[in-house]
Write an enzyme that holds these catalytic residues in place. Structure first.
Site, PDB file in Angstrom:
ATOM      1  N   THR A  17       6.100   2.674   5.370  1.00 17.71           N
ATOM      2  CA  THR A  17       4.905   2.098   5.996  1.00 17.71           C
ATOM      3  C   THR A  17       4.211   3.194   6.786  1.00 17.71           C
ATOM      4  O   THR A  17       4.877   4.036   7.388  1.00 17.71           O
ATOM      5  CB  THR A  17       5.222   0.935   6.950  1.00 17.71           C
ATOM      6  OG1 THR A  17       4.099   0.725   7.815  1.00 17.71           O
ATOM      7  CG2 THR A  17       6.418   1.206   7.843  1.00 17.71           C
ATOM      8  N   MET A  47      -6.462   3.833  11.123  1.00 14.91           N
ATOM      9  CA  MET A  47      -5.818   2.687  10.500  1.00 14.91           C
ATOM     10  C   MET A  47      -4.872   2.046  11.512  1.00 14.91           C
ATOM     11  O   MET A  47      -4.646   2.576  12.592  1.00 14.91           O
ATOM     12  CB  MET A  47      -5.086   3.126   9.230  1.00 14.91           C
ATOM     13  CG  MET A  47      -6.066   3.548   8.137  1.00 14.91           C
ATOM     14  SD  MET A  47      -5.388   3.416   6.463  1.00 14.91           S
ATOM     15  CE  MET A  47      -4.614   5.019   6.373  1.00 14.91           C
ATOM     16  N   GLY A 104       0.821  -1.218   0.000  1.00 11.16           N
ATOM     17  CA  GLY A 104       0.000   0.000   0.000  1.00 11.16           C
ATOM     18  C   GLY A 104       0.847   1.257   0.000  1.00 11.16           C
ATOM     19  O   GLY A 104       1.959   1.262   0.516  1.00 11.16           O
ATOM     20  N   ASP A 109       2.183   2.197   9.099  1.00 16.80           N
ATOM     21  CA  ASP A 109       1.934   1.515  10.374  1.00 16.80           C
ATOM     22  C   ASP A 109       3.116   1.577  11.330  1.00 16.80           C
ATOM     23  O   ASP A 109       2.982   1.282  12.499  1.00 16.80           O
ATOM     24  CB  ASP A 109       1.602   0.039  10.112  1.00 16.80           C
ATOM     25  CG  ASP A 109       0.222  -0.132   9.532  1.00 16.80           C
ATOM     26  OD1 ASP A 109      -0.663   0.678   9.857  1.00 16.80           O
ATOM     27  OD2 ASP A 109       0.011  -1.078   8.754  1.00 16.80           O
TER      28      ASP A 109
END
Lengths: 395, 395
Positions: A140, A185, A17, A142
Site C-alpha cells: 500500500t 495522495m 492499486g 497509504d
C-alpha cells in the site's frame, strides 16, 4: 526451510492499486520459488480476481531472471490488477479453478481488502477439505495496513512526496509570489502527507504548513495559518492530502458537479478548490499542484530500502508457504537498536482484513497540524534519500 | 579568445519562470569567467529585475567550484527570479546602478520577455555612451524562443513529460478501468505535449491521443476519439496541454469562478474540466492527472544533453562578451549529419524579443492531432533517456 506439504502449482495475484515496488514483491516470490521441488509451476494471474475467474494466466516460472530483476524496479502491476472484490458466490468457482490446476500455494499481494479475500479463500479451502496454503504480501502506498511496522510501497511514495514538495518548493522559492497548495495522495490517512516534512532541511524550508486528515481543520484556520507564513516569507507552500476533511468532517473540494452514480469524494479536486478559497479570502495569488499518480509510478523515486523490503516480503511468503503456513500475511518488524533494520514476521490475515491504520495522534504536533520529530525519525529510513537542495552562498 | 574591451564587473540575472537547467547556464557562465582578467568580479542579482533595482547582489565569483557543479544539477533559479518586466523609467536607474558598480558585462537568462528587456538595456547604454556588453542566454521549458534550434530547459521538460506519460500510462494499464487526461505544461504552444509521444515504445502504448494547441479541437471530436480508443483497449490516456483551445479558440476549462482581477486563463483547470466533460458525455469513469511544476523542478528528470547545452550556452555568453559582442542572444545550432550535435551561435536580441515560436504545422499529423515521425526524430536526442517499461512475457 524444508518442505513438508503437498507438491503443486503456485499462483500470484495482485489486488487494488499498484505501488512503486509491488513488482519487487512479485519478483521476490518468483525468484524464491525457483528450484523448489514442492512448486511444480508458478502461475501469474492477469488483472486480479477478474482474470482468475477467467483463468487468464501467464507462466511466471519461465520468466528470465534478468527480466524479473528489471520488473522489480518497475512500478505498477506487471501482472495487471483490478479493484473488483470477491463475491460470496465466487469462492466455490475459485476453488474449482485452483483444484483443476493443482494449485497448492496462493500469494495475494494487496491491501486490507485483498487480505480479506485471501482470508476467506483460505477458509473456503479448509471447509472444502482442499489443501491450500494462502499467504498475503502487504502493499500500500497509504500505509494504512495494521499489524506491520509499515507496508512495502509506502517508503517510495513517502520519498516521492518529500522530493516533490522539496522540488516544487524550490521552484516557488525562486519567484516568491504566491501561495501554493500541494495536494498529495492519501484518501483517509495522513501517512503520506506527513512524509512531506522530510523535505525540510533548513529553517523556513517548504512545506510551511502540513495538515492531516486525522485532525479535521476549518478553512478559516488554514487561511489564518497561510496569512501568517505569507506575511513573513512572501510565499507559502501548504501540504495537504486528497482526503483532508473540514471541521464538519466533509472533504474539502468534493465536486458538486459529479454526475449521478459517481462517488463525489473520488471526484474531489481539493487542492484547486482550497487554492481558490484562499485567493478569495486573502486576496493573494494562490494555485495548486497535484503530482498525482506519478507518486507511485515513477521508478526514479523508488526508495532502496522499500525495494529491498518488498522483495524480501515476496521471498518470505514463499518460504512461509513451503514451511506449512497458511492464512497469514507477511509483516515488517522493526528491530530495536540505533540503526534501522526490519525483519519479516507473520500475522493472521483476519487481523488485518478490513482494518485501517490511521496516523497516530501522538505524532501530530501539539497545534493540531504538522508532525513531531519522533515521526520524522521513524519515517526517514523508509523513504531513504531526500537530500537538501544546494544553495548559492549569500542566497 | 582574447579580450579587447574594458575591464569591469560582470552581472548575471534571471527573468521569468525557472527551468531544470537554468542553474547550469548560470554555473557555465560563472565557471567560464573564472580567471579572466577582463572580469574584475561576478555579481549575481537576487530575484531578477526587482532585486537589481534594490541592488540585491551576491558574489558569484566567490562560490566554490564544487558548489557551482552541484547547483548546475539543481532545477529552479538559484539566484531567484521575478516576473516583473522592466519599465521605461527603470532604464536610467539601472544604468546608474551598473555604472556605480562598474559593471561592463550583463548576462540575462530568460525567455522572449527577458530578451526584450536585455535588448533595450543594451540600447539605453549605447544611447548614454556607457560601454556595456549585454548577452542573452536562452531558457524556456516551452521551447517558444525563435532563432534557435531549441532552447535549454526544453529537453529536460520534454523528458519529464514523456516519462510521466509513460509511467502514469503504465499504472493505468494495470487497472484498465478508465479514461485519463494527462495535462502537461505549455500555455500557448504544443512543443511539450508533443514530446509525450516519446513515451511510446510498442503499439498501443500510451499516450493514445495527443492534442496540440496549434490545432484547436472541439469537445465532440475529443469525445469521439476517446470512445474509439476505449472500445478497443478498455482504457485511454489523453495528452493535452494547459493551453489547449476549443474550436472557438477558447481555453478548455477556464475557471468561471476566478475572482475579479485574476486572469481566468491562469486559473484554468483544463484536465479536470475535460475529464468531467468526458464522463458526462461517454458515461465512463474519467480522471485527470496534472504533474505540474514537477516537470521543471525535479533533478531526476534532467536530460544530460540539455544540461550540457545549458552549461555551454552560459560559457558561450561569457566568451562572446569578452570577444566584444553585445546585443545578442546565444543560440543552439543543430549540425548536419547522422549523429545529433549542437554548436552555439548568436542572434540579435531584437530578433527574438517578444516573438513566440509555435509548433510547426508540418509536424502535426494529418488528422490534426498527434505528431509526425519527423518530430519524434527531432526531439528524441534533446530529451535523452526515456526507456521502455519492461513487461513480463505473456503480458
Amino acid at each position: 526451510m524444508a518442505s513438508h506439504g503437498p507438491r503443486g502449482a503456485a499462483l500470484a495475484i495482485h489486488g487494488g492499486g499498484p505501488t512503486a515496488v509491488l513488482n519487487a514483491s512479485l519478483a521476490g516470490a518468483v525468484l524464491e520459488a525457483r528450484g523448489r521441488r514442492a512448486i511444480s509451476r508458478f502461475l501469474g494471474v492477469r488483472f486480479g480476481v477478474v482474470g482468475l475467474l477467467k483463468e487468464d494466466f501467464i507462466d511466471l516460472g519461465a520468466q528470465p531472471v534478468e527480466l524479473l530483476e528489471a520488473i522489480s524496479w518497475t512500478p505498477g502491476s506487471a501482472l495487471g490488477s483490478c479493484r473488483r472484490g470477491v463475491d460470496e458466490a465466487d469462492y466455490p468457482l475459485l476453488l474449482d479453478i485452483l483444484a483443476r490446476r493443482q494449485v497448492r500455494f496462493v500469494f495475494f499481494m494487496g491491501g486490507n481488502g485483498t487480505m480479506c479475500a485471501a482470508d476467506r479463500l483460505a477458509e473456503a479451502a479448509r471447509a472444502a477439505g482442499y489443501e491450500l496454503r494462502v499467504i498475503g504480501i502487504p502493499k500500500t502506498i497509504d500505509n494504512d495496513l495494521d499489524r506491520t511496522d509499515h507496508a512495502p510501497g509506502y517508503g517510495s511514495a513517502a520519498r516521492f512526496v518529500a522530493c516533490a514538495v522539496r522540488d516544487i518548493g524550490g521552484d516557488l522559492w525562486s519567484l516568491r509570489e504566491r501561495v501554493t497548495v500541494v495536494e498529495t495522495m492519501g484518501r483517509n490517512t495522513g501517512w503520506l502527507v506527513a512524509a512531506s516534512a522530510l523535505a525540510r532541511h533548513r529553517e523556513d524550508d517548504p512545506p510551511h504548513l502540513i495538515y492531516l486528515p486525522e485532525h479535521p481543520v476549518s478553512a478559516d484556520r488554514i487561511a489564518g495559518d497561510v496569512e501568517r507564513v505569507y506575511a513573513r516569507l512572501g510565499y507559502c507552500v501548504v501540504a495537504v492530502c486528497e482526503g483532508q476533511r473540514d471541521e464538519d468532517g466533509e472533504p474539502f473540494g468534493a465536486d458538486a458537479f459529479a454526475p449521478d452514480g459517481f462517488d463525489r469524494r473520488l471526484s474531489a479536486n481539493l487542492g484547486h478548490t482550497l487554492a481558490r478559497g484562499l485567493e478569495r479570502r486573502l486576496k493573494l495569488r494562490a494555485r495548486s499542484e497535484k503530482p498525482g499518480l506519478l507518486g507511485r509510478s515513477s521508478s526514479l523515486f523508488i526508495s532502496a530500502a522499500d525495494h529491498d523490503e518488498a522483495m524480501r516480503c515476496g521471498r518470505a511468503a514463499v518460504q512461509a508457504a513451503l514451511a506449512g503456513v497458511s492464512g497469514m500475511m507477511i509483516t515488517l518488524v522493526r528491530e530495536p537498536g540505533p540503526d534501522y533494520r526490519c525483519s519479516t514476521g507473520l500475522t493472521e490475515l483476519r487481523s488485518v482484513a478490513g482494518r485501517e491504520r490511521r496516523f497516530p495522534r501522538q505524532w501530530i504536533a501539539a497545534k493540531g497540524s504538522d508532525v513531531t520529530p519522533e515521526f520524522l525519525a521513524w519515517v526517514a529510513p523508509l523513504a531513504g534519500e531526500v537530500p537538501p537542495r544546494p544553495r548559492l552562498q549569500g542566497c
